[in-house]
Design a protein around this motif. Structure first.
Motif, PDB file in Angstrom:
ATOM      1  N   VAL A 112     -73.575  48.859  -6.946  1.00 52.83           N
ATOM      2  CA  VAL A 112     -72.792  47.767  -7.526  1.00 52.83           C
ATOM      3  C   VAL A 112     -73.643  47.091  -8.593  1.00 52.83           C
ATOM      4  O   VAL A 112     -74.794  46.718  -8.328  1.00 52.83           O
ATOM      5  CB  VAL A 112     -72.375  46.749  -6.451  1.00 52.83           C
ATOM      6  N   GLY A 113     -73.089  46.934  -9.793  1.00 53.70           N
ATOM      7  CA  GLY A 113     -73.832  46.345 -10.896  1.00 53.70           C
ATOM      8  C   GLY A 113     -73.402  44.929 -11.207  1.00 53.70           C
ATOM      9  O   GLY A 113     -72.226  44.581 -11.093  1.00 53.70           O
ATOM     10  N   PHE A 114     -74.377  44.110 -11.604  1.00 51.78           N
ATOM     11  CA  PHE A 114     -74.144  42.759 -12.090  1.00 51.78           C
ATOM     12  C   PHE A 114     -74.613  42.736 -13.546  1.00 51.78           C
ATOM     13  O   PHE A 114     -75.744  43.130 -13.839  1.00 51.78           O
ATOM     14  CB  PHE A 114     -74.926  41.739 -11.257  1.00 51.78           C
ATOM     15  N   PHE A 115     -73.744  42.287 -14.460  1.00 50.51           N
ATOM     16  CA  PHE A 115     -74.024  42.400 -15.888  1.00 50.51           C
ATOM     17  C   PHE A 115     -73.937  41.044 -16.582  1.00 50.51           C
ATOM     18  O   PHE A 115     -73.154  40.171 -16.186  1.00 50.51           O
ATOM     19  CB  PHE A 115     -73.026  43.361 -16.538  1.00 50.51           C
ATOM     20  N   ASP A 116     -74.723  40.894 -17.649  1.00 50.51           N
ATOM     21  CA  ASP A 116     -74.689  39.664 -18.444  1.00 50.51           C
ATOM     22  C   ASP A 116     -73.302  39.482 -19.047  1.00 50.51           C
ATOM     23  O   ASP A 116     -72.708  40.427 -19.575  1.00 50.51           O
ATOM     24  CB  ASP A 116     -75.722  39.734 -19.577  1.00 50.51           C
ATOM     25  N   GLY A 117     -72.786  38.249 -18.962  1.00 55.29           N
ATOM     26  CA  GLY A 117     -71.497  37.940 -19.558  1.00 55.29           C
ATOM     27  C   GLY A 117     -70.305  38.342 -18.719  1.00 55.29           C
ATOM     28  O   GLY A 117     -69.163  38.141 -19.135  1.00 55.29           O
ATOM     29  N   VAL A 118     -70.548  38.916 -17.555  1.00 57.18           N
ATOM     30  CA  VAL A 118     -69.459  39.297 -16.641  1.00 57.18           C
ATOM     31  C   VAL A 118     -69.637  38.453 -15.386  1.00 57.18           C
ATOM     32  O   VAL A 118     -70.353  38.830 -14.457  1.00 57.18           O
ATOM     33  CB  VAL A 118     -69.503  40.810 -16.308  1.00 57.18           C
ATOM     34  N   ASP A 119     -69.000  37.302 -15.383  1.00 56.13           N
ATOM     35  CA  ASP A 119     -69.302  36.304 -14.362  1.00 56.13           C
ATOM     36  C   ASP A 119     -68.186  36.043 -13.367  1.00 56.13           C
ATOM     37  O   ASP A 119     -68.340  35.219 -12.467  1.00 56.13           O
ATOM     38  CB  ASP A 119     -69.677  34.978 -15.051  1.00 56.13           C
ATOM     39  N   ASP A 120     -67.043  36.714 -13.535  1.00 58.22           N
ATOM     40  CA  ASP A 120     -65.972  36.527 -12.555  1.00 58.22           C
ATOM     41  C   ASP A 120     -65.167  37.816 -12.440  1.00 58.22           C
ATOM     42  O   ASP A 120     -65.376  38.776 -13.189  1.00 58.22           O
ATOM     43  CB  ASP A 120     -65.075  35.340 -12.922  1.00 58.22           C
ATOM     44  N   ARG A 121     -64.249  37.837 -11.500  1.00 60.85           N
ATOM     45  CA  ARG A 121     -63.493  39.054 -11.226  1.00 60.85           C
ATOM     46  C   ARG A 121     -62.610  39.461 -12.421  1.00 60.85           C
ATOM     47  O   ARG A 121     -62.454  40.644 -12.699  1.00 60.85           O
ATOM     48  CB  ARG A 121     -62.621  38.852  -9.976  1.00 60.85           C
ATOM     49  N   THR A 122     -62.066  38.466 -13.131  1.00 64.25           N
ATOM     50  CA  THR A 122     -61.219  38.785 -14.280  1.00 64.25           C
ATOM     51  C   THR A 122     -62.017  39.526 -15.350  1.00 64.25           C
ATOM     52  O   THR A 122     -61.549  40.529 -15.911  1.00 64.25           O
ATOM     53  CB  THR A 122     -60.627  37.498 -14.882  1.00 64.25           C
ATOM     54  N   ALA A 123     -63.226  39.073 -15.616  1.00 65.20           N
ATOM     55  CA  ALA A 123     -64.077  39.736 -16.601  1.00 65.20           C
ATOM     56  C   ALA A 123     -64.446  41.142 -16.130  1.00 65.20           C
ATOM     57  O   ALA A 123     -64.479  42.090 -16.920  1.00 65.20           O
ATOM     58  CB  ALA A 123     -65.338  38.909 -16.848  1.00 65.20           C
ATOM     59  N   ALA A 124     -64.691  41.275 -14.827  1.00 70.01           N
ATOM     60  CA  ALA A 124     -65.041  42.584 -14.283  1.00 70.01           C
ATOM     61  C   ALA A 124     -63.890  43.571 -14.420  1.00 70.01           C
ATOM     62  O   ALA A 124     -64.078  44.731 -14.794  1.00 70.01           O
ATOM     63  CB  ALA A 124     -65.452  42.443 -12.817  1.00 70.01           C
ATOM     64  N   GLU A 125     -62.681  43.099 -14.150  1.00 72.26           N
ATOM     65  CA  GLU A 125     -61.515  43.987 -14.200  1.00 72.26           C
ATOM     66  C   GLU A 125     -61.222  44.457 -15.624  1.00 72.26           C
ATOM     67  O   GLU A 125     -60.647  45.527 -15.834  1.00 72.26           O
ATOM     68  CB  GLU A 125     -60.301  43.295 -13.592  1.00 72.26           C
ATOM     69  N   ALA A 126     -61.641  43.692 -16.617  1.00 76.11           N
ATOM     70  CA  ALA A 126     -61.443  44.098 -18.014  1.00 76.11           C
ATOM     71  C   ALA A 126     -62.339  45.272 -18.393  1.00 76.11           C
ATOM     72  O   ALA A 126     -62.123  45.913 -19.425  1.00 76.11           O
ATOM     73  CB  ALA A 126     -61.709  42.918 -18.944  1.00 76.11           C
ATOM     74  N   LEU A 127     -63.331  45.564 -17.550  1.00 73.37           N
ATOM     75  CA  LEU A 127     -64.282  46.640 -17.839  1.00 73.37           C
ATOM     76  C   LEU A 127     -64.047  47.896 -17.012  1.00 73.37           C
ATOM     77  O   LEU A 127     -64.763  48.889 -17.180  1.00 73.37           O
ATOM     78  CB  LEU A 127     -65.714  46.145 -17.588  1.00 73.37           C
ATOM     79  N   LEU A 128     -63.061  47.868 -16.136  1.00 72.65           N
ATOM     80  CA  LEU A 128     -62.859  49.009 -15.253  1.00 72.65           C
ATOM     81  C   LEU A 128     -62.539  50.264 -16.056  1.00 72.65           C
ATOM     82  O   LEU A 128     -61.825  50.225 -17.048  1.00 72.65           O
ATOM     83  CB  LEU A 128     -61.748  48.706 -14.244  1.00 72.65           C
ATOM     84  N   LYS A 129     -63.082  51.384 -15.611  1.00 70.96           N
ATOM     85  CA  LYS A 129     -62.969  52.715 -16.213  1.00 70.96           C
ATOM     86  C   LYS A 129     -63.858  52.901 -17.444  1.00 70.96           C
ATOM     87  O   LYS A 129     -63.882  53.966 -18.036  1.00 70.96           O
ATOM     88  CB  LYS A 129     -61.519  53.057 -16.566  1.00 70.96           C
ATOM     89  N   ALA A 130     -64.609  51.852 -17.827  1.00 67.26           N
ATOM     90  CA  ALA A 130     -65.538  52.007 -18.947  1.00 67.26           C
ATOM     91  C   ALA A 130     -66.644  52.985 -18.563  1.00 67.26           C
ATOM     92  O   ALA A 130     -67.143  52.981 -17.440  1.00 67.26           O
ATOM     93  CB  ALA A 130     -66.152  50.659 -19.319  1.00 67.26           C
TER      94      ALA A 130
END
Length: 200
Positions: A71-89
């Protein structure tokens, strides 16, 4: 300093949001996550052109393991909504020495131009590699047109860059049309013409 060409290496894909603080589960395409996924590692992103992340990089803060799943934690991705925008990347590491290539991993430019051989006979040539979340496809130019070959072990058992050859063992129908050569038969098993049967 090495004079070897430097290029990109695909190392992972973001698959599912984890929790509420922006963490994202990863599918790893590397045998060396401890080296590829260290805090501060920067990844270029393969995302749709209309994604807000298109053309941007993602920087890793931390990689953790939950029940054997990275499981990764990334700069600028601070909530679930931001995380879901990156799925399948798909994550790529840039400026990698070719000597760092991992077993059974090839760069696109190494594959393009290789002869595609089936049962000892050349059937085409690799013209490009298409990358998709589920799998990669080798696009092979043949005399009858382009063929999309899933780049999986069962269909592409061997890649010999030095010899300039990709060996394929495709299922029937991938490189040719399936033609039914069986003659039509009547109920008795005898070959016959439908018009003759209709006239009787």
């Amino acid at each position: 300093m090495s004079d070897a060409p430097r290029t990109q290496l695909r190392v992972g894909r973001l698959t599912k949001a984890h929790g509420l603080k922006g963490a994202i589960k990863l599918e790893l395409y590397t045998d060396d996550p401890e080296r590829r996924f260290v805090p501060g590692s920067s990844f270029s992103l393969q995302v749709p052109a209309d994604s807000p992340w298109h053309g941007k990089h993602l920087v890793l803060r931390e990689l953790r393991w939950y029940n054997g799943m990275p499981v990764g934690f990334f700069d600028g991705v601070d909530d679930r909504t931001a995380a879901e925008a990156l799925l399948k990347a798909i994550l790529w590491v840039e400026n990698v020495d070719q000597e760092e290539a991992e077993p059974d991993a090839w760069y696109d430019h190494q594959l393009v131009g290789l002869a595609v051989v089936r049962d000892g006979r050349k059937v085409g040539e690799v013209v490009r590699v298409d990358h998709f979340p589920a799998q990669d496809l080798l696009i092979v130019r043949t005399p009858s047109g382009e063929v999309m070959v899933p780049f999986v072990q069962a269909i592409v058992p061997e890649v010999d860059v030095a010899a300039g050859v990709v060996t394929v063992t495709p299922p029937v129908g991938l490189f040719e049309e399936i033609v039914d050569d069986e003659p039509s038969t009547d109920a008795s098993g005898e070959a016959g013409d439908a018009s003759d049967a209709a006239a009787e």
